[in-house]
Design a protein around this motif. Structure first.
Motif, mmCIF file in Angstrom:
data_model
loop_
_atom_site.group_PDB
_atom_site.id
_atom_site.type_symbol
_atom_site.label_atom_id
_atom_site.label_comp_id
_atom_site.label_asym_id
_atom_site.label_seq_id
_atom_site.Cartn_x
_atom_site.Cartn_y
_atom_site.Cartn_z
ATOM 1 N N ASP A 1 10.516 38.915 93.915
ATOM 2 C CA ASP A 1 9.799 37.637 93.885
ATOM 3 C C ASP A 1 10.644 36.502 93.318
ATOM 4 O OD1 ASP A 1 7.553 38.834 94.991
ATOM 5 O OD2 ASP A 1 6.575 39.149 93.053
ATOM 6 N N LEU A 2 11.472 36.811 92.327
ATOM 7 C CA LEU A 2 12.280 35.762 91.704
ATOM 8 C C LEU A 2 13.668 35.639 92.322
ATOM 9 C CD1 LEU A 2 11.283 36.230 87.956
ATOM 10 C CD2 LEU A 2 10.264 34.722 89.694
ATOM 11 N N GLY A 3 14.074 36.639 93.112
ATOM 12 C CA GLY A 3 15.363 36.578 93.790
ATOM 13 C C GLY A 3 16.553 36.707 92.853
ATOM 14 N N ILE A 4 16.359 37.397 91.727
ATOM 15 C CA ILE A 4 17.435 37.572 90.748
ATOM 16 C C ILE A 4 17.660 39.059 90.541
ATOM 17 C CG2 ILE A 4 18.147 37.152 88.355
ATOM 18 C CD1 ILE A 4 16.421 34.592 88.477
ATOM 19 N N PRO A 5 18.894 39.540 90.728
ATOM 20 C CA PRO A 5 19.179 40.970 90.587
ATOM 21 C C PRO A 5 18.738 41.509 89.219
ATOM 22 C CG PRO A 5 21.076 39.848 91.508
ATOM 23 C CD PRO A 5 20.100 38.785 91.085
ATOM 24 N N HIS A 6 18.281 42.741 89.242
ATOM 25 C CA HIS A 6 17.771 43.405 88.042
ATOM 26 C C HIS A 6 18.850 43.605 86.984
ATOM 27 C CE1 HIS A 6 15.798 46.282 85.434
ATOM 28 N NE2 HIS A 6 16.869 47.035 85.537
ATOM 29 N N GLU A 7 18.473 43.301 85.752
ATOM 30 C CA GLU A 7 19.237 43.672 84.570
ATOM 31 C C GLU A 7 18.204 44.062 83.520
ATOM 32 O OE1 GLU A 7 22.771 41.409 83.372
ATOM 33 O OE2 GLU A 7 22.172 39.967 84.911
ATOM 34 N N SER A 8 18.641 44.767 82.535
ATOM 35 C CA SER A 8 17.721 45.139 81.466
ATOM 36 C C SER A 8 18.500 45.183 80.157
ATOM 37 C CB SER A 8 17.094 46.494 81.777
ATOM 38 O OG SER A 8 16.225 46.882 80.754
ATOM 39 N N PRO A 9 18.055 44.398 79.202
ATOM 40 C CA PRO A 9 16.894 43.520 79.179
ATOM 41 C C PRO A 9 17.149 42.240 79.971
ATOM 42 C CG PRO A 9 18.131 43.213 77.170
ATOM 43 C CD PRO A 9 18.813 44.314 77.931
ATOM 44 N N GLN A 10 16.058 41.621 80.346
ATOM 45 C CA GLN A 10 16.149 40.384 81.120
ATOM 46 C C GLN A 10 14.913 39.537 80.804
ATOM 47 O OE1 GLN A 10 16.250 41.178 85.360
ATOM 48 N NE2 GLN A 10 17.781 39.594 85.644
ATOM 49 N N LEU A 11 15.127 38.262 80.546
ATOM 50 C CA LEU A 11 14.030 37.352 80.217
ATOM 51 C C LEU A 11 14.049 36.181 81.184
ATOM 52 C CD1 LEU A 11 11.712 36.495 78.313
ATOM 53 C CD2 LEU A 11 13.449 35.428 76.853
ATOM 54 N N PHE A 12 12.874 35.850 81.695
ATOM 55 C CA PHE A 12 12.722 34.752 82.650
ATOM 56 C C PHE A 12 11.744 33.723 82.119
ATOM 57 C CE2 PHE A 12 13.260 38.702 85.015
ATOM 58 C CZ PHE A 12 14.324 38.402 85.857
#
Length: 108
Positions: free
Chosen positions: A68-79
């Motif tokens: 939905d946000l079009g940003i590749p997964h990272e963890s941790p990740q804050l939007f």
């Protein structure tokens, strides 16, 4: 802070962002870097709704956020999400109170 436990709840968060900015965090319950970012996010006081999900328990939500946000997964990740789009994001050691404050200042 509200834990998001379903894709439907994530979709409600995304809809809520059309009325004002919201935060969404992807948190890993097994990562010390994620624990540090989570604590910084949790401690930051703001009127902006704060949401999080635990990646290990909710891979479908994690994938939905990524798509939905079009940003590749990272963890941790804050939007910081506004009008259904990520207007700011940070990951790993960049999730600190000063970066959260700056994100709000620039995008509110």
């Amino acid at each position: 802070m509200k834990e998001i436990k379903s894709v439907d709840e994530w979709e409600r968060v995304l809809d809520e962002s059309k009325n004002g900015p919201v935060f969404m965090m992807k948190h890993s319950s097994t990562c010390p870097i994620s624990a540090s970012g989570y604590r910084a996010f949790e401690a930051y006081e703001t009127d902006i709704p704060k949401n999080y999900m635990i990646v290990q328990n909710n891979k479908p939500i994690s994938r939905a956020v990524e798509e939905d946000l079009g940003i590749p997964h990272e963890s941790p990740q804050l939007f910081l999400v506004k009008d259904g789009k990520a207007v700011w994001n940070a990951s790993h050691y960049n999730i600190v109170q000063t970066s959260i404050e700056k994100a709000i200042e620039v995008n509110s």
